[in-house]
Design an enzyme around this catalytic site. Structure first.
Site, PDB file in Angstrom:
ATOM      1  N   HIS A 157      60.046  81.659  27.825  1.00 35.26           N
ATOM      2  CA  HIS A 157      59.275  82.455  26.857  1.00 35.26           C
ATOM      3  C   HIS A 157      58.379  83.451  27.589  1.00 35.26           C
ATOM      4  CE1 HIS A 157      59.529  78.675  24.119  1.00 35.26           C
ATOM      5  NE2 HIS A 157      60.330  79.577  23.603  1.00 35.26           N
ATOM      6  N   LYS A 177      60.349  71.881  10.229  1.00 35.94           N
ATOM      7  CA  LYS A 177      60.432  71.276  11.568  1.00 35.94           C
ATOM      8  C   LYS A 177      59.256  70.344  11.795  1.00 35.94           C
ATOM      9  CE  LYS A 177      63.014  74.573  14.405  1.00 35.94           C
ATOM     10  NZ  LYS A 177      62.956  75.440  15.582  1.00 35.94           N
ATOM     11  N   ARG A 203      69.738  83.601  25.314  1.00 36.22           N
ATOM     12  CA  ARG A 203      70.075  82.817  26.508  1.00 36.22           C
ATOM     13  C   ARG A 203      71.568  82.771  26.741  1.00 36.22           C
ATOM     14  NH1 ARG A 203      66.321  78.227  24.299  1.00 36.22           N
ATOM     15  NH2 ARG A 203      67.061  79.356  22.480  1.00 36.22           N
ATOM     16  N   SER A 206      62.645  74.649  24.789  1.00 40.07           N
ATOM     17  CA  SER A 206      61.543  73.703  24.583  1.00 40.07           C
ATOM     18  C   SER A 206      62.091  72.306  24.294  1.00 40.07           C
ATOM     19  CB  SER A 206      60.667  74.150  23.409  1.00 40.07           C
ATOM     20  OG  SER A 206      60.108  75.408  23.657  1.00 40.07           O
TER      21      SER A 206
HETATM   22  P1  ADP Z   1      62.814  79.270  17.605  1.00 40.71           P
HETATM   23  O1  ADP Z   1      62.613  77.915  17.018  1.00 40.71           O
HETATM   24  O2  ADP Z   1      62.379  80.402  16.737  1.00 40.71           O
HETATM   25  O3  ADP Z   1      64.164  79.522  18.252  1.00 40.71           O
HETATM   26  P2  ADP Z   1      61.778  79.038  20.254  1.00 40.71           P
HETATM   27  O4  ADP Z   1      60.378  78.774  20.654  1.00 40.71           O
HETATM   28  O5  ADP Z   1      62.790  78.001  20.599  1.00 40.71           O
HETATM   29  O6  ADP Z   1      61.718  79.328  18.729  1.00 40.71           O
HETATM   30  O7  ADP Z   1      62.251  80.432  20.840  1.00 40.71           O
HETATM   31  C1  ADP Z   1      61.595  81.624  20.534  1.00 40.71           C
HETATM   32  C2  ADP Z   1      62.390  82.767  21.116  1.00 40.71           C
HETATM   33  O8  ADP Z   1      62.388  82.668  22.526  1.00 40.71           O
HETATM   34  C3  ADP Z   1      63.859  82.830  20.713  1.00 40.71           C
HETATM   35  O9  ADP Z   1      64.243  84.176  20.615  1.00 40.71           O
HETATM   36  C4  ADP Z   1      64.559  82.185  21.873  1.00 40.71           C
HETATM   37  O10 ADP Z   1      65.896  82.646  21.994  1.00 40.71           O
HETATM   38  C5  ADP Z   1      63.707  82.682  23.007  1.00 40.71           C
HETATM   39  N1  ADP Z   1      63.801  81.801  24.176  1.00 40.71           N
HETATM   40  C6  ADP Z   1      63.636  80.476  24.232  1.00 40.71           C
HETATM   41  N2  ADP Z   1      63.833  80.003  25.477  1.00 40.71           N
HETATM   42  C7  ADP Z   1      64.153  81.079  26.237  1.00 40.71           C
HETATM   43  C8  ADP Z   1      64.517  81.263  27.607  1.00 40.71           C
HETATM   44  N3  ADP Z   1      64.620  80.229  28.433  1.00 40.71           N
HETATM   45  N4  ADP Z   1      64.769  82.520  28.035  1.00 40.71           N
HETATM   46  C9  ADP Z   1      64.706  83.551  27.169  1.00 40.71           C
HETATM   47  N5  ADP Z   1      64.396  83.458  25.875  1.00 40.71           N
HETATM   48  C10 ADP Z   1      64.117  82.237  25.411  1.00 40.71           C
END
Ligand code: ADP
Length: 165
Positions: free
Chosen positions: A18, A42, A91, A129
């Site tokens: 992130h 969630k 990703r 996450s």
């Molecule tokens: P959501 O539940 O909305 O997917 P996340 O917190 O999992 O929320 O992810 C928020 C954003 O960050 C999404 O666009 C996700 O693809 C991106 N993201 C999560 N992990 C990574 C990573 N390792 N590298 C790049 N982008 C990421």
């Protein structure tokens, strides 16, 4: 007019993947609003206030990055913030389908809004996450993958919730 981008997500908890997107969006836009989505469907490990607090600490060195939270429609939230651009991280191919659906629906709801995608840096391509929480619940090492201060909070929280195996 200043170019504002909203980076929405669960951030449960924020990872270095992130942070990589935040830093890169900050290089392109005048202002980045990182916004924690309070998704009633969630059951997060960290409550919204905790996620906001952790994000604030992570971005404190960036003057043009703001941390906020929202509930309800993202398009409505963008209007309130006078923003027209959403940034999301991609990703793997597996992210594409749901991101495509979300971006298309948001476009349908508000034609003025654009969603842009940043490809993850390869070193974080496998990082999520949920993977962090899974590994940590088995007391695996997640150092290097989340900001340092989050490692302790993660283990404290998993213990508190009786999620350590
Ligand atoms: P959501 O539940 O909305 O997917 P996340 O917190 O999992 O929320 O992810 C928020 C954003 O960050 C999404 O666009 C996700 O693809 C991106 N993201 C999560 N992990 C990574 C990573 N390792 N590298 C790049 N982008 C990421």
């Amino acid at each position: 007019m200043a170019k504002v981008v909203v980076y929405p997500g669960s951030f449960d908890p924020v990872t270095k993947g992130h942070l990589d997107i935040i830093e890169r969006a900050n290089n392109v836009f005048d202002k980045v609003i990182v916004s924690v989505f309070n998704n009633p469907r969630k059951r997060p490990l960290f409550d919204m206030e905790e996620r906001v607090k952790m994000l604030k600490q992570v971005v404190k060195e960036y003057d043009s990055v703001e941390v906020d939270c929202f509930t309800g429609l993202l398009t409505t939230y963008l209007k309130q913030k006078e923003a027209k651009v959403i940034v999301r991280g991609l990703r793997a191919v597996s992210d594409f389908e749901s991101e495509f659906q979300m971006a298309s629906m948001n476009k349908k709801l508000d034609a003025d809004i654009e969603t842009i995608f940043m490809m993850t840096s390869t070193e974080y391509a496998y990082l999520s996450s949920s993977m962090i929480k899974e590994v940590a619940s088995f007391e695996g090492c997640v150092r290097d993958l989340v900001p340092e201060f989050i490692v302790d909070r993660l283990f404290e929280k998993l213990k508190e919730r009786d999620h350590l195996f």
